[in-house]
Design a protein around this motif. Sequence first.
Motif, PDB file in Angstrom:
ATOM      1  N   PRO A  70      16.994   4.436   7.425  1.00  0.00           N
ATOM      2  CA  PRO A  70      18.466   4.311   7.349  1.00  0.00           C
ATOM      3  C   PRO A  70      19.198   5.644   7.424  1.00  0.00           C
ATOM      4  O   PRO A  70      20.311   5.715   7.940  1.00  0.00           O
ATOM      5  N   GLU A  71      18.580   6.730   6.932  1.00  0.00           N
ATOM      6  CA  GLU A  71      19.291   8.007   6.873  1.00  0.00           C
ATOM      7  C   GLU A  71      19.537   8.635   8.235  1.00  0.00           C
ATOM      8  O   GLU A  71      20.312   9.599   8.346  1.00  0.00           O
ATOM      9  N   VAL A  72      18.917   8.133   9.292  1.00  0.00           N
ATOM     10  CA  VAL A  72      19.140   8.722  10.617  1.00  0.00           C
ATOM     11  C   VAL A  72      20.058   7.863  11.488  1.00  0.00           C
ATOM     12  O   VAL A  72      20.334   8.221  12.630  1.00  0.00           O
ATOM     13  N   LYS A  90      20.039  16.507  13.746  1.00  0.00           N
ATOM     14  CA  LYS A  90      20.875  15.602  12.962  1.00  0.00           C
ATOM     15  C   LYS A  90      22.279  16.149  12.804  1.00  0.00           C
ATOM     16  O   LYS A  90      23.232  15.387  12.670  1.00  0.00           O
ATOM     17  N   SER A  94      23.188   7.432  11.499  1.00  0.00           N
ATOM     18  CA  SER A  94      24.459   8.067  11.889  1.00  0.00           C
ATOM     19  C   SER A  94      24.257   9.266  12.810  1.00  0.00           C
ATOM     20  O   SER A  94      25.237   9.906  13.222  1.00  0.00           O
ATOM     21  N   THR A  95      23.011   9.573  13.174  1.00  0.00           N
ATOM     22  CA  THR A  95      22.744  10.720  14.053  1.00  0.00           C
ATOM     23  C   THR A  95      23.412  10.514  15.409  1.00  0.00           C
ATOM     24  O   THR A  95      23.328   9.442  16.009  1.00  0.00           O
ATOM     25  N   ASP A  97      13.256  10.391   9.862  1.00  0.00           N
ATOM     26  CA  ASP A  97      13.837  11.659   9.449  1.00  0.00           C
ATOM     27  C   ASP A  97      12.752  12.728   9.510  1.00  0.00           C
ATOM     28  O   ASP A  97      11.723  12.612   8.854  1.00  0.00           O
TER      29      ASP A  97
END
Length: 409
Positions: free
Chosen positions: A292-294, A402, A296-297, A331
């Motif tokens: 999920p943390e990527v 990122k 918005s890349t 990530d």
Amino acid sequence: MPDSPLYSAAAVAVIALAVAAVVAVGLKVLRSFRELGTDAERATYNTLHAASKAGRHLRTGLNPAGAAKASRQLRALLGCDALAILDVSGVLAWDGAAEELRPGLMELAADVLSSGRTQVFNAADLKLHSPTSGPSRSGSVPKSGPVAAAVVAPVRAGSRVVGAVAAFAPQAGAGLVRATTEVADWVAAQVELAELDASRTLLMEAEVRALRAQISPHFIYNSLNAIASFINTDPARARELVVEFADFTRYSFRRHGDFTTLAEELRCIDRYLLLERARFGERVQVSLRIAPEVLSTVIPFLSLQPLVENAVRHGLEAKEGPGHITISANDSGAFAEVTIEDDGVGMDPVQLQSMLAGHVDGEHVGLRNVDARLRQVYGDEHGLVIETAPGEGTLITMRVPKSQPDHDA
């Protein structure tokens, strides 16, 4: 209450420390300046510093905003009383004295812009082209002010004259002529770099249009056929596919922006695979592993969908029986790493390498297009990494930073 002499002593101590700190900072600055060595080294530093500051303002080419800021640095570089930057249509910036000469500058520089040769103008020339004055009735030239000469040097971009630099001073010696010509050549280099950046942007836009054209012929035809096959047997499914097809084409043919987010590109891929599975049924199986943390890349627009399309068309379509595609996004420190793997028929690595280098044409146009765009945006070290062999499937890896403050999705 504390004794007042104690307070006085403390105050004196604080003031002494402050003075010592100021002196230390001053000595450090002076020492750093002295480290430049000789007067010639300091002059070289000042020249390079001024050129560096001016160059930042000319990164987008010759325009009024950038030229106005750069002219201040360039005037200091030449040590002249006034400096003007112009393009072929007008004066973009003027810095310094004698601004009353500005309205007549384009007429004065007309021959420089047409011939591409540096010219020197004296007080008579300046007065002749000044709208507020001219030769007297007796034919004599009125006495000029501090600015009595001008050097106008052309700015060339390739074989074209795109503007000029004009330096005004009390007199135009050989040193000012040479220096103004060199400054004009330096400005020309900045203009050519700006045009190169603009060409790269246009190339990226052309490549995106090529990808859209690649989508159009085969995918749209096949998708509409698949939708038509469900109209009588499963109308609800047909309606669902029509909506997904509309969303996919709306995204793929949008007219704004060269970048998107990983989340948006994955949504596009989801619609694409839904339409392809309407054709292939269970022959196409898909697994997603997304951190999920990527999501918005920021990534170049239409950089993932062609890779998935390549896996379907050239990997699984020619394979007997079912095939599997795994899409992962992880990530990896400062980078987001995306991989697309299929267990299809694979490719010849040597032929693939030649195709990516542009030496031979091939069916994998989407791969070459995406690889070229990634290298243009992020550098050669960020091109696609492709592991494949005949009968062994294909693994494609893409790494993008990122943090991309210069790119908006």
